[in-house]
Design an enzyme around this catalytic site. Sequence first.
Site, PDB file in Angstrom:
ATOM      1  CB  CYS A   2      -0.886   0.016   1.223  1.00  0.00           C
ATOM      2  SG  CYS A   2      -1.828  -1.494   1.417  1.00  0.00           S
ATOM      3  NE  ARG A  27       3.442   1.323  -3.320  1.00  0.00           N
ATOM      4  CZ  ARG A  27       4.327   0.943  -2.412  1.00  0.00           C
ATOM      5  NH1 ARG A  27       5.564   1.311  -2.544  1.00  0.00           N
ATOM      6  NH2 ARG A  27       3.982   0.215  -1.392  1.00  0.00           N
ATOM      7  CD1 TRP A  74      -2.086  -3.646  -5.185  1.00  0.00           C
ATOM      8  CD2 TRP A  74      -1.446  -5.398  -3.966  1.00  0.00           C
ATOM      9  NE1 TRP A  74      -1.888  -4.699  -6.032  1.00  0.00           N
ATOM     10  CE2 TRP A  74      -1.504  -5.788  -5.327  1.00  0.00           C
ATOM     11  CE3 TRP A  74      -1.078  -6.350  -3.019  1.00  0.00           C
ATOM     12  CZ2 TRP A  74      -1.200  -7.064  -5.753  1.00  0.00           C
ATOM     13  CZ3 TRP A  74      -0.787  -7.621  -3.450  1.00  0.00           C
ATOM     14  CH2 TRP A  74      -0.841  -7.964  -4.810  1.00  0.00           C
ATOM     15  CG  ASN A  98       1.537   1.115   3.664  1.00  0.00           C
ATOM     16  OD1 ASN A  98       0.356   1.348   3.448  1.00  0.00           O
ATOM     17  ND2 ASN A  98       2.532   1.732   3.044  1.00  0.00           N
ATOM     18  N   GLY A  99       1.143  -2.808   5.823  1.00  0.00           N
ATOM     19  CA  GLY A  99       1.697  -3.943   6.559  1.00  0.00           C
ATOM     20  C   GLY A  99       0.599  -4.862   7.045  1.00  0.00           C
ATOM     21  CD  GLU A 479      10.929 -19.270 -12.384  1.00  0.00           C
ATOM     22  OE1 GLU A 479      10.194 -19.853 -13.200  1.00  0.00           O
ATOM     23  OE2 GLU A 479      10.830 -18.050 -12.142  1.00  0.00           O
ATOM     24  CE  LYS A 483      11.512 -15.291 -14.340  1.00  0.00           C
ATOM     25  NZ  LYS A 483      10.452 -16.020 -13.702  1.00  0.00           N
ATOM     26  CD  GLU A 486       9.805 -14.860 -18.179  1.00  0.00           C
ATOM     27  OE1 GLU A 486       8.635 -14.486 -18.236  1.00  0.00           O
ATOM     28  OE2 GLU A 486      10.413 -15.010 -17.104  1.00  0.00           O
ATOM     29  CG  HIS A 502      18.080 -40.493 -21.460  1.00  0.00           C
ATOM     30  ND1 HIS A 502      18.287 -41.811 -21.804  1.00  0.00           N
ATOM     31  CD2 HIS A 502      18.135 -40.451 -20.102  1.00  0.00           C
ATOM     32  CE1 HIS A 502      18.427 -42.538 -20.706  1.00  0.00           C
ATOM     33  NE2 HIS A 502      18.346 -41.729 -19.655  1.00  0.00           N
ATOM     34  CE  LYS A 601       3.830  -9.476 -12.935  1.00  0.00           C
ATOM     35  NZ  LYS A 601       4.989 -10.356 -12.813  1.00  0.00           N
TER      36      LYS A 601
HETATM   37  C1  F6R Z   1       7.316 -15.744 -15.942  1.00  0.00           C
HETATM   38  C2  F6R Z   1       5.951 -15.312 -15.690  1.00  0.00           C
HETATM   39  C3  F6R Z   1       4.851 -16.081 -16.311  1.00  0.00           C
HETATM   40  C4  F6R Z   1       3.694 -16.257 -15.326  1.00  0.00           C
HETATM   41  C5  F6R Z   1       2.493 -16.915 -16.014  1.00  0.00           C
HETATM   42  C6  F6R Z   1       1.374 -17.182 -15.031  1.00  0.00           C
HETATM   43  O1  F6R Z   1       8.256 -14.906 -15.347  1.00  0.00           O
HETATM   44  O2  F6R Z   1       5.718 -14.362 -14.994  1.00  0.00           O
HETATM   45  O3  F6R Z   1       5.298 -17.320 -16.774  1.00  0.00           O
HETATM   46  O4  F6R Z   1       4.139 -17.029 -14.246  1.00  0.00           O
HETATM   47  O5  F6R Z   1       2.032 -16.088 -17.041  1.00  0.00           O
HETATM   48  O6  F6R Z   1       0.906 -16.007 -14.467  1.00  0.00           O
HETATM   49  P1  F6R Z   1       0.070 -16.014 -13.126  1.00  0.00           P
HETATM   50  O7  F6R Z   1       0.957 -16.507 -12.042  1.00  0.00           O
HETATM   51  O8  F6R Z   1      -0.354 -14.590 -12.933  1.00  0.00           O
HETATM   52  O9  F6R Z   1      -1.089 -16.933 -13.343  1.00  0.00           O
END
Ligand code: F6R
Length: 606
Positions: A2, A27, A74, A98-99, A479, A483, A486, A502, A601
């Site tokens: 927040c 934010r 938030w 906040n918190g 993962e 990263k 991406e 394999h 996102k």
């Molecule tokens: C990778 C990333 C995406 C999300 C995916 C699912 O860094 O952010 O692979 O993890 O689009 O998104 P959520 O978790 O919002 O369902």
Amino acid sequence: MCGIVGYIGKQPCVDLLIGGLRRLEYRGYDSAGVAIMDGGTTRILRSQGKLNNLTKLVAQEKPVGTLGIGHTRWATHGRPSEQNAHPHKYGSAAVVHNGIIENHAQLRSQLQSAGHKFSSETDTEIVAHLIDDEIKAGKGAEAAVRATLAKLEGAYAICVLIDGVSDTMIAARHDAPLIVGVGDGENYVASDVPAILNLTRDMIFLEEGEIATVTTEQIAISDLAGNPIDRPPQRILWDAMMAEKGGHKHFMLKEIHEQPRAVTDTIRDRLSPSKADAYIDGFEADPANVRKLFLVACGTSWHAALVGKFLIESLAKIPVEVDLGSEFRYRDPLVTDSDLFVAISQSGETADTLAALREAKRKGARVLSVVNVVGSTISRESDGTVYTHAGPEIGVASTKAFTTQLSALILLAIHLGRRSGALDEARAGELITDLLQIPEQMKSVLDHEATINVIARRYATARDFLYLGRGINYPIALEGALKLKEISYIHAEGYPAGEMKHGPIALIDEQMPVIVLAPRGSGYEKIISNLSEVRAREGKVIAIASRGDASIGDLVDDLIQIPDVRPELQPLLTVLPLQLLAYRIADIRGTDVDQPRNLAKSVTVE
Ligand code: F6R
């Protein structure tokens, strides 16, 4: 999470407050509000949704006053709504916060027994009730706030106005940031530098357990016991964008460094070390009635689900199936009404995960979700939600959402394991004790950024990367590779180390950096054989290994050390160097780290 802003001076304050809130807009938030001191009484104006809704309300209501506080929320406790928006006022006290107040449930029931009526579902409202009680008992404003803080457990940054006290605002912090801005004949309070950077560059950063009593001419700082503290302001030279990122170059880097705090917030009020148990708010699962668990998610959240399978099968001994949201409903999954379906999603809006959830519900399964955004569609359509308290994640590449998902899944595994009888009190107690150490251990890994920067420079021009892991660290290899792909656009593949021979072994030559997750634990010897296979083919090995592993250094080209923790907790640490490495390589290559090409996102289309 927040945002807080406060003003005391000679200017009409409402536009200044709205301006401060607007500067915190990046934010993300779900409601906002202000309290303006008008003729000795605070007037509260709040609205759900975007800040524009509050701006319209303020334009209609035209509150006047030169002392006020504002907040963007938030949601963490209580859904996004006008009632749950801050400021919360009870009697004479108006509060923004906040918190998370950890003992809010206990304080709320004490206050209710004493006849208090609550108008919101938030943990914050109790603070206004407690302060008002102290004022009614005859205390002055600062003393009332001080006495209230002594009753609170958890994290807070608060700012308070009290009716009848038109010349003072009181701010306090514990485990959540709060800044006092120094002006000329006016002063400010803010949760974040950018909120007030246009008004002043001279800022006093409050420290844990400090209270600031702020008037137009004075800022008096003291500790909880009332001892005065002398702290000169610091001059902030950041530009506005830099300030939003907390001084970091990108949101992703800021969010990587926020992980110790985010994990603390996710686990803190849900663990009972004395009872060796973990609690899922509003959701009791009876493992005797759970035939199978389905963990379903997309992308990074799916990697968390893969770790979740290891955790739940090992600690609770309940079979777990992991599925991608985009695959689940197209394979006519064998879901029954004895199954527990768990959707994992940062945004709570991912279309494929939501569609899978609906399919599981249609087939009669009970649905739990692990979600970061309160009030999102997935959480609304679930029978219960474990919220990850990561705070808004702005960088497109998920970092703190992932580690908070892992934390939530550990809680779920402990919760189920204690109820299934698979996890005895002693083992659960040890696990909880170790889990509570993790945020500090995460900090110690993040403090070694310099080692990772050197490695990043060495390999930033590579064309491909291979990531290898075994067992619970295999999803972390996936993962790490995701990263890197991406944000740096380098081709990278995550693989279970044992599968390398394999197929992928054919790719290895002196051009190929191979990241090997090799912390101590079962499978360690096997992973050492795998990395030797890479070395034998001239591949470059970068190992993530346990501190104190004296022999691995001789077998690898580059070594990143992490604290030696039990396997269940390793992913929370092994992923951190991989996030930093991907970030640094992308930054060296000059890509748009926070908004990589072609990515969004929240993926709300199937
Ligand atoms: C990778 C990333 C995406 C999300 C995916 C699912 O860094 O952010 O692979 O993890 O689009 O998104 P959520 O978790 O919002 O369902």
